[in-house]
Scaffold this active site. Structure first.
Site, PDB file in Angstrom:
ATOM      1  N   SER A   1       0.789  28.218   4.559  1.00  0.00           N
ATOM      2  CA  SER A   1       0.866  29.414   5.216  1.00  0.00           C
ATOM      3  C   SER A   1       0.214  28.905   6.863  1.00  0.00           C
ATOM      4  O   SER A   1       0.293  29.604   7.284  1.00  0.00           O
ATOM      5  CB  SER A   1      -0.304  29.807   4.527  1.00  0.00           C
ATOM      6  OG  SER A   1      -0.084  30.201   3.056  1.00  0.00           O
TER       7      SER A   1
ATOM      8  N   HIS B   1       7.889  30.281   6.182  1.00  0.00           N
ATOM      9  CA  HIS B   1       7.398  31.299   5.905  1.00  0.00           C
ATOM     10  C   HIS B   1       6.638  32.634   4.971  1.00  0.00           C
ATOM     11  O   HIS B   1       7.282  33.099   5.916  1.00  0.00           O
ATOM     12  CB  HIS B   1       6.250  30.894   6.757  1.00  0.00           C
ATOM     13  CG  HIS B   1       4.609  31.550   6.573  1.00  0.00           C
ATOM     14  ND1 HIS B   1       4.398  32.644   7.085  1.00  0.00           N
ATOM     15  CD2 HIS B   1       3.269  31.960   5.440  1.00  0.00           C
ATOM     16  CE1 HIS B   1       3.298  32.918   6.686  1.00  0.00           C
ATOM     17  NE2 HIS B   1       2.889  32.634   5.510  1.00  0.00           N
TER      18      HIS B   1
ATOM     19  N   GLU C   1       9.432  33.270   8.387  1.00  0.00           N
ATOM     20  CA  GLU C   1       9.205  32.852   9.670  1.00  0.00           C
ATOM     21  C   GLU C   1      10.249  31.558   9.111  1.00  0.00           C
ATOM     22  O   GLU C   1       9.522  30.508   8.408  1.00  0.00           O
ATOM     23  CB  GLU C   1       8.040  32.505  10.078  1.00  0.00           C
ATOM     24  CG  GLU C   1       7.485  33.607  10.353  1.00  0.00           C
ATOM     25  CD  GLU C   1       5.913  34.254  10.502  1.00  0.00           C
ATOM     26  OE1 GLU C   1       5.573  33.660  11.812  1.00  0.00           O
ATOM     27  OE2 GLU C   1       5.311  34.026   9.386  1.00  0.00           O
TER      28      GLU C   1
ATOM     29  N   ASN D   1       0.834  35.265  11.031  1.00  0.00           N
ATOM     30  CA  ASN D   1      -0.692  35.032  11.392  1.00  0.00           C
ATOM     31  C   ASN D   1      -1.584  35.433  12.251  1.00  0.00           C
ATOM     32  O   ASN D   1      -2.704  35.160  12.546  1.00  0.00           O
ATOM     33  CB  ASN D   1      -1.222  34.279  10.230  1.00  0.00           C
ATOM     34  CG  ASN D   1      -0.797  34.513   8.438  1.00  0.00           C
ATOM     35  OD1 ASN D   1      -1.455  34.979   8.373  1.00  0.00           O
ATOM     36  ND2 ASN D   1      -0.267  33.454   7.984  1.00  0.00           N
TER      37      ASN D   1
END
Ligand SMILES: NC(=O)c1ccc[n+]([C@@H]2O[C@H](COP(=O)([O-])OP(=O)(O)OC[C@H]3O[C@@H](n4cnc5c(N)ncnc54)[C@H](O)[C@@H]3O)[C@@H](O)[C@H]2O)c1
Length: 303
Positions: free
Chosen positions: A113, A134, A146, A185
């Site tokens: 993450s 990801h 990603e 994120n």
């Protein structure tokens, strides 16, 4: 990209079983490794239940081979993706062991993450084939993956990986630099920082923050990204808005003291029945069900 690739998945937890499901449904041969017998034993049943629930071909679960042995899981693999616990030492060790068991051209990917891919892969001998992929939870309902390159990753490895995921029905996005939080994120937590600051500064309560987002720009976000939106309204208007608003927006380069206090007080969200808001078990179940129903509908609308 081989039409039918051999995929090794390391870790059969929440993300690993879902990633294995996506590749199996795309017709690939998938082996999945987990050192914890309980995770491995239930992986096929879990995948079959998901496939049934989504109306997908349940037989795809049979293309997933559970392995108690790492060597067996990655032997002859074209692509290995790791979804082990979010711990740098576990991931580094796992990739070092894996590298000794795979072909020199096997692509190695981490689903971390937030840990930089560079830190995970730096000790490998052949770093040009190492990268990040990801995924978002649940992997079979959220389209984005990603694909993160490091300074060492070859263009060929990125292109092959992007092709593999696109052919499996995912939306791959190339992240050209290995920065913390990648793209998704960073954007998500820039919004969360301001959301927390609005509550911290007494401008509104937590429920109001969520209502404002869900009933306003959240409605458009799935079809209108921020930069499309900026072009739509005009970059001149965007500039004028930024001159007024940006100096007032929170830019603290650290977690909010309000958030620190919630955690220190044991207000951990669903798991303690209170976080920014109070949550009964019924309210928690209702919110989870609402999110899954929404994602399923979006997936159905996509195809
Ligand atoms: N949960 C999410 O929403 C989410 C989203 C994107 C990325 N991720 C990342 O994906 C990874 C996995 O997260 P998760 O939510 O599936 O965790 P999880 O705890 O559900 O699953 C992890 C699995 O790894 C297994 N495991 C432990 N040691 C291992 C080892 N040495 N080798 C292989 N497997 C091992 C565990 O037995 C477990 O089954 C983490 O890096 C996490 O940060 C999670």
């Amino acid at each position: 990209m081989a039409a039918k690739a051999r995929i090794g998945v390391l870790g059969a937890g929440l993300m690993g079983h879902g990633i294995a499901q996506v590749f199996a449904l795309a017709g690939h041969a998938v082996s999945i490794y987990d050192p914890v017998a309980a995770s491995l034993e239930q992986v096929r049943t879990r995948i079959a239940a998901n496939l049934r629930d989504l109306g997908d071909d349940e037989a795809a679960a049979q293309r997933v081979q559970p392995c108690t042995d790492l060597a067996e899981a990655v032997r002859d693999a074209d692509f290995v993706v790791e979804a082990a616990p979010e711990n740098l030492e576990i991931k580094r060790k796992l990739f070092q062991e894996t590298e000794a068991l795979v072909r020199p051209d096997t692509i190695l990917a981490s689903n971390t993450s937030v840990i930089p891919i560079t830190a995970i892969m730096q000790d490998l001998h052949e770093r040009s084939r190492a990268l990040g992929t990801h995924w978002w939870n649940p992997p079979f309902l959220v389209p984005l993956v990603e694909v993160i390159g490091t300074q060492w990753t070859s263009r060929a490895a990125i292109d092959w990986t992007m092709g593999l995921h696109a052919a499996a029905g995912k939306k791959p996005a190339h992240v050209k630099k290995d920065v913390p939080g990648f793209i998704g994120n960073r954007l998500q937590h820039a919004l969360w920082r301001e959301a927390i600051a609005l509550v911290e500064e007494g401008i509104c309560d937590a429920e109001t923050v969520d209502t404002v987002i869900k009933a306003a720009f959240g409605r458009r976000l799935a079809v209108l990204g921020p930069l499309e939106n900026a072009d739509l309204v005009g970059t001149d208007l965007t500039l004028a808005i930024h001159k007024t608003v940006l100096p007032a927006i929170n830019s603290r380069p650290a977690p909010s003291p309000y958030l620190e206090r919630l955690v220190a007080d044991g207000k951990l969200g669903f798991k303690s029945s209170e976080g920014f808001r109070k949550w009964t078990p019924e309210a928690q179940a209702a919110l989870r069900a609402k999110v899954v129903a929404h994602l399923k509908k979006a997936r159905a609308d996509d195809v």
